[in-house]
Structures are given as structure tokens and as C-alpha cells.
Design an enzyme around this catalytic site. Structure first.
Site, PDB file in Angstrom:
ATOM      1  N   ASP A 102       0.828  -1.208   0.000  1.00  0.00           N
ATOM      2  CA  ASP A 102       0.000   0.000   0.000  1.00  0.00           C
ATOM      3  C   ASP A 102       0.862   1.258   0.000  1.00  0.00           C
ATOM      4  O   ASP A 102       0.489   2.285  -0.575  1.00  0.00           O
ATOM      5  CB  ASP A 102      -0.919  -0.017   1.223  1.00  0.00           C
ATOM      6  CG  ASP A 102      -1.930   1.121   1.197  1.00  0.00           C
ATOM      7  OD1 ASP A 102      -2.222   1.632   0.103  1.00  0.00           O
ATOM      8  OD2 ASP A 102      -2.419   1.495   2.272  1.00  0.00           O
ATOM      9  N   ASP A 150       2.470   1.760  -3.761  1.00  0.00           N
ATOM     10  CA  ASP A 150       1.672   2.246  -4.889  1.00  0.00           C
ATOM     11  C   ASP A 150       1.536   3.766  -4.861  1.00  0.00           C
ATOM     12  O   ASP A 150       1.519   4.421  -5.901  1.00  0.00           O
ATOM     13  CB  ASP A 150       0.306   1.554  -4.957  1.00  0.00           C
ATOM     14  CG  ASP A 150      -0.566   1.815  -3.736  1.00  0.00           C
ATOM     15  OD1 ASP A 150      -0.163   2.588  -2.851  1.00  0.00           O
ATOM     16  OD2 ASP A 150      -1.665   1.223  -3.669  1.00  0.00           O
ATOM     17  N   GLY A 151       1.477   4.337  -3.656  1.00  0.00           N
ATOM     18  CA  GLY A 151       1.429   5.792  -3.551  1.00  0.00           C
ATOM     19  C   GLY A 151       2.710   6.447  -4.030  1.00  0.00           C
ATOM     20  O   GLY A 151       2.678   7.459  -4.746  1.00  0.00           O
ATOM     21  N   ARG A 160       3.180   8.975  -7.392  1.00  0.00           N
ATOM     22  CA  ARG A 160       3.792  10.311  -7.369  1.00  0.00           C
ATOM     23  C   ARG A 160       5.040  10.366  -8.251  1.00  0.00           C
ATOM     24  O   ARG A 160       5.254  11.341  -8.980  1.00  0.00           O
ATOM     25  CB  ARG A 160       4.127  10.700  -5.925  1.00  0.00           C
ATOM     26  CG  ARG A 160       2.896  11.000  -5.074  1.00  0.00           C
ATOM     27  CD  ARG A 160       3.285  11.510  -3.695  1.00  0.00           C
ATOM     28  NE  ARG A 160       3.915  10.474  -2.879  1.00  0.00           N
ATOM     29  CZ  ARG A 160       3.246   9.612  -2.117  1.00  0.00           C
ATOM     30  NH1 ARG A 160       1.921   9.642  -2.086  1.00  0.00           N
ATOM     31  NH2 ARG A 160       3.879   8.710  -1.386  1.00  0.00           N
ATOM     32  N   THR A 201      -4.383   8.437 -10.243  1.00  0.00           N
ATOM     33  CA  THR A 201      -5.682   8.443 -10.921  1.00  0.00           C
ATOM     34  C   THR A 201      -6.806   8.268  -9.905  1.00  0.00           C
ATOM     35  O   THR A 201      -6.588   7.758  -8.805  1.00  0.00           O
ATOM     36  CB  THR A 201      -5.780   7.293 -11.949  1.00  0.00           C
ATOM     37  OG1 THR A 201      -5.613   6.035 -11.271  1.00  0.00           O
ATOM     38  CG2 THR A 201      -4.723   7.433 -13.030  1.00  0.00           C
ATOM     39  N   ASP A 216      -7.345   1.574  -4.234  1.00  0.00           N
ATOM     40  CA  ASP A 216      -6.544   1.540  -3.015  1.00  0.00           C
ATOM     41  C   ASP A 216      -7.438   1.505  -1.780  1.00  0.00           C
ATOM     42  O   ASP A 216      -7.249   0.685  -0.878  1.00  0.00           O
ATOM     43  CB  ASP A 216      -5.622   2.765  -2.985  1.00  0.00           C
ATOM     44  CG  ASP A 216      -4.692   2.763  -1.784  1.00  0.00           C
ATOM     45  OD1 ASP A 216      -3.966   1.770  -1.603  1.00  0.00           O
ATOM     46  OD2 ASP A 216      -4.694   3.744  -1.024  1.00  0.00           O
ATOM     47  N   ASP A 218      -8.092  -1.696   0.875  1.00  0.00           N
ATOM     48  CA  ASP A 218      -7.870  -1.536   2.317  1.00  0.00           C
ATOM     49  C   ASP A 218      -9.093  -1.972   3.113  1.00  0.00           C
ATOM     50  O   ASP A 218      -9.000  -2.740   4.074  1.00  0.00           O
ATOM     51  CB  ASP A 218      -7.547  -0.079   2.653  1.00  0.00           C
ATOM     52  CG  ASP A 218      -6.173   0.346   2.180  1.00  0.00           C
ATOM     53  OD1 ASP A 218      -5.333  -0.539   1.927  1.00  0.00           O
ATOM     54  OD2 ASP A 218      -5.933   1.561   2.065  1.00  0.00           O
TER      55      ASP A 218
END
Length: 213
Positions: free
Chosen positions: A47, A50-51, A55, A61, A68, A72
């Protein structure tokens, strides 16, 4: 520029991998606690990646943000369902925790979209100060989310074993002592989420009704 395939963006591919690892975890939960918890934590660990990928590659998107959040919520919910089976006496607690988690995030996301925010993590700085810190401080967000997931994962492992001894105390029990306050704080923030989002929706309704008069 040729049409881009949003579904094949790197952050979204990581999101799909998270889903696969989570499903593998759920498959092993009834019989293999170490395998199940390893895949569950690996899914959660991705998790963070992917952030960063979104960036770094400029591939953030709306679909990715939704994927995401849904991953979670569904992952935590499935783990809590399993915990309710392992700890039937605490079923009500797990049901309330699931309901609060899903309801607060869904209403907060919906109110953010209606207000025109591109993501539920885009906070109006004039809004709730607790949520402002929660979403603008990455260390705070990571600590609370990771601590909350680790608490439930340790509670799952604790059903099968105390874990390796640290002195005279099992590692899993010790971890529960450390992460329980974090999980409690995360639940309190979910309550704030729910109340703030409900007030935002009510304010939007009031504004719409005023325009019609």
C-alpha cells in the site's frame, strides 16, 4: 499522445498484486497462520509503494485512489470476519469495527467527491484539525494505519500461539499491548470521519435547498 491504459499504470498493477496477496492470505487463514499473516502484511506493505509509484511516475488516478481504498477496506473486513469466527465472544466488537470502518470511509469519500475533491485525502485546511493531521502527515497516517492492521493481525496470530518468548512474555501478546492503543485511536478517528462527513453532507443539502428557495 496515444490513449493511455489507466488499468495498466504501475500503481494500479501494484494494487492488483495487493488483491492477489490478500486472497491468498484469506485462503490460508483457517489453517496456516504464519503463511496467512505474511501474505496479509505483504499486501498491506505494498500500500505504501503504490502511492510512491503514483507520485514518482505521475500516474495518480481516481481509479487508483478508489482501488486503493476499497482494497484496504475489504482486506480489513475479511480479516475481521475471520477474527469473529476465532473469537465468537467478541463478534459484536468486530461487527461494530467493520461497520464503522466501512461507513466512515465511504461517507467521507462520497462527501469529498460531491464537494469536488479529486481524492478523499485532499482535506480542506479549514476543516477538522484531527483529519487535517491524519491526511497531511504521512508519518501519522502510516503509523495509525499500520498499527491498526498489525493489531488485528497479531490478534489473529495470538489465537494460535503466544509467539516467541521475549523474557517471560510472548511476542504476539507484547505486540498487542503496543498496538491496541493505536487501533483504538484509529477507531476514534473513524468516528470523527463519520461525523465530519455527515456534517459536510448536511451542509451541502442545506445549500442546495437554499438555492431552490
Amino acid at each position: 499522445m496515444p490513449d493511455e491504459n489507466i488499468f495498466l499504470f504501475v500503481p494500479n498493477l501494484i494494487g492488483y498484486a495487493r488483491i492477489v496477496f490478500a486472497i491468498i492470505s484469506f485462503y490460508f487463514m483457517p489453517c496456516c497462520p504464519l503463511t496467512a499473516s505474511s501474505f496479509y502484511l505483504l499486501s498491506g506493505l505494498l500500500d505504501a509503494f503504490d502511492g510512491h509509484a503514483a507520485r514518482a511516475l505521475n500516474q495518480g488516478t481516481r481509479f487508483g485512489a478508489m482501488l486503493d481504498m476499497l482494497t484496504d477496506r475489504c482486506s480489513t473486513m475479511c480479516l475481521l470476519v475471520n477474527l469473529a469466527l476465532l473469537y465468537p465472544g467478541a463478534t459484536l466488537f468486530f461487527q461494530i469495527s467493520m461497520s464503522l470502518d466501512v461507513a466512515s470511509h465511504w461517507l467521507h469519500l462520497h462527501s469529498s467527491v460531491v464537494r469536488g475533491s479529486e481524492s478523499h485525502k485532499m482535506i480542506d485546511l479549514s476543516g477538522n484539525p484531527v483529519l487535517r493531521i491524519y491526511y497531511t502527515s504521512r508519518p501519522a497516517l502510516f503509523t495509525l494505519c499500520a498499527g491498526n492492521e498489525l493489531f488485528y493481525c497479531l490478534l489473529y496470530l495470538f489465537h494460535f500461539s503466544e509467539g516467541p518468548l521475549v523474557g517471560s512474555v510472548g511476542l504476539f501478546r507484547m505486540g498487542l499491548w503496543v498496538t491496541a492503543p493505536i487501533a483504538l485511536l484509529k477507531s476514534l478517528i473513524s468516528v470523527i470521519h463519520l461525523i465530519t462527513a455527515a456534517r459536510n453532507m448536511a451542509a451541502l443539502d442545506a445549500a442546495d435547498r437554499a438555492k431552490k428557495k
